[in-house]
Enzyme design. Structure first.
Site, PDB file in Angstrom:
ATOM      1  N   ASN A  70      -7.402  25.408  14.783  1.00  0.00           N
ATOM      2  CA  ASN A  70      -6.632  24.553  15.681  1.00  0.00           C
ATOM      3  C   ASN A  70      -5.635  25.441  16.424  1.00  0.00           C
ATOM      4  O   ASN A  70      -4.633  25.860  15.859  1.00  0.00           O
ATOM      5  CB  ASN A  70      -5.912  23.482  14.841  1.00  0.00           C
ATOM      6  CG  ASN A  70      -5.084  22.539  15.682  1.00  0.00           C
ATOM      7  OD1 ASN A  70      -4.941  22.714  16.900  1.00  0.00           O
ATOM      8  ND2 ASN A  70      -4.502  21.537  15.037  1.00  0.00           N
TER       9      ASN A  70
ATOM     10  N   ARG B  40       9.244  13.413  22.620  1.00  0.00           N
ATOM     11  CA  ARG B  40       8.673  12.781  23.821  1.00  0.00           C
ATOM     12  C   ARG B  40       9.176  11.354  23.961  1.00  0.00           C
ATOM     13  O   ARG B  40       9.314  10.636  22.967  1.00  0.00           O
ATOM     14  CB  ARG B  40       7.139  12.764  23.721  1.00  0.00           C
ATOM     15  CG  ARG B  40       6.520  14.104  24.029  1.00  0.00           C
ATOM     16  CD  ARG B  40       5.014  14.081  23.763  1.00  0.00           C
ATOM     17  NE  ARG B  40       4.685  14.854  22.585  1.00  0.00           N
ATOM     18  CZ  ARG B  40       3.501  14.845  21.979  1.00  0.00           C
ATOM     19  NH1 ARG B  40       2.525  14.084  22.441  1.00  0.00           N
ATOM     20  NH2 ARG B  40       3.284  15.586  20.918  1.00  0.00           N
TER      21      ARG B  40
END
Ligand code: AMP
Length: 398
Positions: A9, A236
């Site tokens: 990843n 966020r």
């Protein structure tokens, strides 16, 4: 070759690897951070020592160092049997995992305009592995693929049609490996076939998203064109009024700054002014820090609204499922969220919610709840490893 599966990843300046045996037990995992910087480092999970990396080490340098560390510990003896890569954006092309070919690489490059920070580094991981293990089958698993079953009325924005036609502006959704794992794992725990199980899956980690899964298929999800839409997250903002952009513009804040603020300075961090870490926020709130308490309240209320919204896509509901670092560990967040949802009939059992780890099936709903409520640890690396092995064996190397 041995029969291990390696999972990779790649983030923009980080890299995670995990190694699984033939029975899908995790043999080991490792992490490299600050790649490209002078203080890049790597390490294996559970070991305090850092593996030295050269100044400005690349993703490939880090991969080599971590693979060598697996070898030294006799976890990997020959080559892995298959390698699975997490890739963020598969656009409309990929509805499932795919064996890496030149054509697949070209398609991932094409999707890079939709994920400019992620797809190029995901490709760097594929490149590095092609050099290190040229004969080992590689498989890509996309964050977006599971959501390709969304109906058009759920994935289209109310924008001029040409944006969709020319540039693919639509809702794609992310965290697909985690949500698909929730679909199969909750069906297993409820003793039902996955294709007749409908759930709402809330993945609450540093990034957060929620998905309605109708009879095994994703039918609505909170993240959109990018992973910024929807729930409140660590840094966020999630949903904001689109009118915010010209308002901030009128205050002299440029588009680049708005991007940075909404992605990196908002969410739990923005409201609390302290941290993006939910565990620390809970401690601060306990000590009476007002802004931290407010950040938790906003997070839970937004989540509750979305749970309600997801019900519009379902004909029946078998379970609401919590996962991710926050979903799995924060009894407070689950309790506060569910306290907004007594009208539709969600009721949590206080003791089970506190001690869910001890309940083998992860159920935390009380006797009077209309729906089951589950806490299930996610395991995206395992999903990727399984997909890699399945694709590598079903589509033999040419
Ligand atoms: P993830 O990205 O899935 O690793 O999740 C990271 C988030 O989970 C961070 O905000 C952590 O603070 C949060 N988390 C982990 N453990 C706990 C806990 N015991 N209580 C509250 N939040 C937690």
């Amino acid at each position: 070759m041995d029969d291990t599966v390696l999972v990779i990843n790649c983030g923009s300046s980080s890299l995670k690897v995990a190694l699984f045996d033939a029975d899908m037990n995790k043999l080991g995992s490792g992490l490299a951070e600050r790649l490209g910087n002078s203080d890049a480092f790597a390490g294996l999970s559970g070991e305090p020592e850092r593996i030295p990396l050269a100044n400005g080490a690349s993703h490939k340098d880090a991969l080599e160092a971590l693979i060598e560390a697996f070898r030294q510990r006799n976890l990997l003896n020959a080559q892995p049997a298959a390698i699975g890569h997490r890739v963020v954006h598969g656009g409309e092309r990929f509805r499932e995992a795919a064996r890496v070919t030149d054509d697949v690489i070209a398609a991932i490059e094409q999707c890079a305009s939709l994920a400019p920070l992620h797809n190029p580094v995901n490709l760097a991981g594929i490149d590095a592995i092609s050099d290190l293990f040229p004969d080992v089958p590689q498989v890509v698993v996309f964050d977006t693929a599971f959501h390709q079953t969304l109906p058009e009325y759920a994935y289209r924005y109310a924008l001029p049609d040409r944006f969709y036609q020319q540039w693919g502006v639509r809702r794609y959704g992310f965290h697909g490996t985690s949500h698909s794992f929730m679909a199969t794992e909750s069906a297993r725990r409820l003793g039902k076939p996955p294709e007749s199980t409908s759930i709402i899956s809330a993945h609450l980690g540093n990034g957060c998203s929620i998905t309605a899964i109708r009879e095994g298929a994703s039918v609505d999800t909170s993240m959109g064109l990018t992973p910024l839409e929807g729930l409140v997250m660590g840094t966020r903002s999630g949903d904001v009024d689109p009118g915010l952009f010209d308002f901030l513009g009128s205050k002299g804040i440029s588009a680049d700054e708005v991007h940075r603020i909404l992605n990196h300075e908002s969410g739990l961090l923005g409201i609390s002014g302290q941290t993006n870490d939910m565990r620390s926020l809970c401690e601060l709130a306990e000590q009476g820090h007002r802004a931290s308490a407010l950040a938790i309240e906003v997070f839970c209320f937004r989540l509750a609204r979305y749970i309600g919204a997801m019900m519009a896509s379902l004909a029946h509901l078998d379970a609401l499922v919590f996962t991710g670092g926050i979903g799995e560990n924060s009894a407070l967040v689950r309790h506060k969220t569910l306290s907004h949802l007594s009208l539709p009939g969600f009721y949590v059992d206080r003791d089970l919610n506190q001690n869910h780890g001890r309940a083998s099936d992860g159920r935390i709903d009380s006797g009077n709840s209309r729906f089951a409520i589950l806490v299930i640890p996610t395991d995206e690396e395992l999903v990727i490893a399984k997909a890699a092995r399945a694709k590598a064996t079903s589509e033999p190397h040419h």
